[in-house]
Design an enzyme around this catalytic site. Structure first.
Site, PDB file in Angstrom:
ATOM      1  CG  HIS A 187      50.156  28.038  48.843  1.00 13.92           C
ATOM      2  ND1 HIS A 187      51.280  27.281  48.941  1.00 13.92           N
ATOM      3  CD2 HIS A 187      50.572  29.329  48.833  1.00 13.92           C
ATOM      4  CE1 HIS A 187      52.340  28.061  49.005  1.00 13.92           C
ATOM      5  NE2 HIS A 187      51.949  29.310  48.940  1.00 13.92           N
TER       6      HIS A 187
HETATM    7  C1  UD1 Z   1      51.152  34.111  50.850  1.00 19.30           C
HETATM    8  C2  UD1 Z   1      52.338  34.709  50.118  1.00 19.30           C
HETATM    9  C3  UD1 Z   1      53.194  33.618  49.485  1.00 19.30           C
HETATM   10  C4  UD1 Z   1      53.530  32.515  50.475  1.00 19.30           C
HETATM   11  C5  UD1 Z   1      52.246  32.021  51.145  1.00 19.30           C
HETATM   12  C6  UD1 Z   1      52.518  30.970  52.194  1.00 19.30           C
HETATM   13  C7  UD1 Z   1      52.042  36.956  49.162  1.00 19.30           C
HETATM   14  C8  UD1 Z   1      51.845  37.697  47.919  1.00 19.30           C
HETATM   15  N1  UD1 Z   1      51.933  35.598  49.053  1.00 19.30           N
HETATM   16  O1  UD1 Z   1      50.269  33.521  49.918  1.00 19.30           O
HETATM   17  O2  UD1 Z   1      54.401  34.193  49.012  1.00 19.30           O
HETATM   18  O3  UD1 Z   1      54.150  31.437  49.789  1.00 19.30           O
HETATM   19  O4  UD1 Z   1      51.587  33.144  51.767  1.00 19.30           O
HETATM   20  O5  UD1 Z   1      51.311  30.366  52.623  1.00 19.30           O
HETATM   21  O6  UD1 Z   1      52.288  37.542  50.194  1.00 19.30           O
HETATM   22  N2  UD1 Z   1      43.463  32.982  54.216  1.00 19.30           N
HETATM   23  C9  UD1 Z   1      42.644  32.451  55.204  1.00 19.30           C
HETATM   24  N3  UD1 Z   1      43.220  32.170  56.405  1.00 19.30           N
HETATM   25  C10 UD1 Z   1      44.527  32.406  56.664  1.00 19.30           C
HETATM   26  C11 UD1 Z   1      45.339  32.922  55.629  1.00 19.30           C
HETATM   27  C12 UD1 Z   1      44.796  33.205  54.414  1.00 19.30           C
HETATM   28  O7  UD1 Z   1      41.474  32.259  55.013  1.00 19.30           O
HETATM   29  O8  UD1 Z   1      44.980  32.158  57.796  1.00 19.30           O
HETATM   30  C13 UD1 Z   1      42.891  33.326  52.901  1.00 19.30           C
HETATM   31  C14 UD1 Z   1      42.959  34.842  52.668  1.00 19.30           C
HETATM   32  O9  UD1 Z   1      41.852  35.458  53.165  1.00 19.30           O
HETATM   33  C15 UD1 Z   1      43.057  34.929  51.169  1.00 19.30           C
HETATM   34  C16 UD1 Z   1      43.753  33.646  50.782  1.00 19.30           C
HETATM   35  O10 UD1 Z   1      43.674  32.756  51.875  1.00 19.30           O
HETATM   36  O11 UD1 Z   1      41.804  34.958  50.579  1.00 19.30           O
HETATM   37  C17 UD1 Z   1      45.175  33.880  50.374  1.00 19.30           C
HETATM   38  O12 UD1 Z   1      45.924  34.461  51.434  1.00 19.30           O
HETATM   39  P1  UD1 Z   1      47.096  35.509  51.125  1.00 19.30           P
HETATM   40  O13 UD1 Z   1      47.683  35.947  52.384  1.00 19.30           O
HETATM   41  O14 UD1 Z   1      46.603  36.517  50.168  1.00 19.30           O
HETATM   42  O15 UD1 Z   1      48.178  34.723  50.288  1.00 19.30           O
HETATM   43  P2  UD1 Z   1      48.734  33.249  50.316  1.00 19.30           P
HETATM   44  O16 UD1 Z   1      48.155  32.488  49.188  1.00 19.30           O
HETATM   45  O17 UD1 Z   1      48.636  32.613  51.650  1.00 19.30           O
END
Ligand code: UD1
Length: 360
Positions: free
Chosen positions: A210
């Site tokens: 991820h």
């Molecule tokens: C975040 C953290 C990372 C951690 C990871 C654990 C930051 C910069 N990164 O990364 O340090 O290791 O979480 O998982 O804070 N999304 C969904 N559903 C969800 C959650 C996310 O669809 O429940 C989508 C979001 O809309 C986004 C993408 O996934 O487009 C990434 O989510 P984001 O919270 O930006 O960062 P992570 O990659 O999860």
């Protein structure tokens, strides 16, 4: 009575906060207010952890997600500040290295509220990682740094913490080890994932991907999925796919020869960790969890914060583009003696953290 505000927002933080919250609730001198920033919001990425790990419902859910890093951190800063002005806590607890961590620490510090950072001192030394930026800035403005490993203490000393940066630095062990020990027996009772996926114990590989450095770089992502496609010819791959990864794979049209599954709750992951052959991941937490359950781990990154795992021969870094993923995975031997070391404390990090907060 002393008031603690706990800031969480992303999946690994729910696991870490569960451990400390349980200890806080045992203590009648402490009151905890939980703020969920909303960074992770899907049921499988958030609510399931609150249910399984018996974490109290958040007192506030800020519902901030799916926007750019700057916008997300900025909005969190503003909203957390409002909560802190209302609640007036004695201390704010933040966890790990996400945007929620940095926003929580910054909001508190600007209001002159004490900040404690759990999982302090980790460094990848890659400033391209959003997590590295979040860690460095959070450590710098915290008042108590709870370190999980000896290496994390050394990293902070090398940056002048405890010398010209006055701060309390405490080596307490890793709260994720506490969680693994505490929930391990409930996982056996409550998870039926092995039967559900018709898996043969010790014959499948558990994989997660991820990190932004892998998902947002098309060459790396294609190389990783190609490696996994090749490995899937040799045996089952269980791949609970993070929404970020799923979205990008669909957008750029990468074909998978195996069927990824939806993200899983903690009990299912623990059960899979216990029964898998080995782990392939780019997650920080899964690298340690593989070790807790004595499984070798292939880490799809150029570096790791958990260097002691590599040093003890139980974790092997793989560069997704320069290395041949399936070749390395099929031929590598881990050092099983490395599992005998207590690298992450004694499983009492949560208790130590709460005791130190009370003393402070
Ligand atoms: C975040 C953290 C990372 C951690 C990871 C654990 C930051 C910069 N990164 O990364 O340090 O290791 O979480 O998982 O804070 N999304 C969904 N559903 C969800 C959650 C996310 O669809 O429940 C989508 C979001 O809309 C986004 C993408 O996934 O487009 C990434 O989510 P984001 O919270 O930006 O960062 P992570 O990659 O999860």
């Amino acid at each position: 009575m002393r008031k603690i505000v706990t800031i969480v927002g992303a999946r690994p933080q729910f696991i870490k906060a569960a451990v400390v919250s349980r200890q806080i609730r045992k203590n009648s001198e402490l009151e905890e207010i939980i703020v969920h920033t909303g960074q992770h919001f899907d049921t499988n990425m958030s609510a399931i952890f609150f249910d399984e790990m018996d974490i109290p419902r958040p007192d506030y859910n800020l519902e901030i997600n799916s926007i750019s890093h700057g916008a997300m951190t900025g909005r969190m800063l503003e909203e957390i500040e409002n909560v802190l002005q209302q609640e007036k806590p004695d201390i704010v607890l933040v966890y790990g290295d996400t945007n929620s961590t940095l926003a929580g620490a910054l909001a508190a510090k600007k209001l002159h509220i004490e900040v404690a950072h759990v999982e302090a001192g980790l460094r990848s030394f890659s400033m391209k990682m959003p997590e590295e930026i979040n860690r460095i800035l959070t450590d710098r403005i915290s008042d108590i740094l709870f370190c999980p490993t000896q290496k994390s203490v050394e990293n902070l000393h090398a940056e002048g913490f405890g010398k010209h940066i006055p701060v309390r630095l405490e080596l307490v062990g890793d709260v994720m080890y506490d969680a693994a020990l505490f929930y391990s027996s409930s996982a056996v009772q409550k998870s039926s994932i092995i039967e559900k996926l018709s898996l043969k114990p010790h014959e499948f590989v558990l994989c997660t991907v991820h990190r932004q450095e892998n998902t947002d770089d098309e060459e790396r992502l294609r190389a990783i999925m190609e490696g996994l496609n090749q490995l899937s010819k040799q045996g089952s791959i269980v791949f609970p796919m993070h929404p970020r990864t799923r979205k990008i794979i669909e957008e750029i049209g990468i074909k998978l020869d195996f069927k990824p599954i939806e993200p899983l709750g903690y009990f299912d992951i623990v059960e899979l960790l216990k029964k898998c052959k080995y782990v392939i991941t780019d997650s920080g937490g899964m690298q340690k969890e593989a070790y807790f359950f004595e499984k070798g781990c292939f880490t799809l990154r150029d570096e790791t914060e958990w260097v002691e795992l590599v040093g003890h021969g139980v974790n092997r870094l793989i560069h997704p583009v320069e290395d041949n993923i399936s070749g390395i995975v099929q031929n590598h031997m881990f050092n099983t003696e490395g599992f005998n070391k207590k690298l992450y404390g004694n499983g009492d990090a949560g208790e130590k953290i709460v005791n130190k907060i009370i003393q402070y």
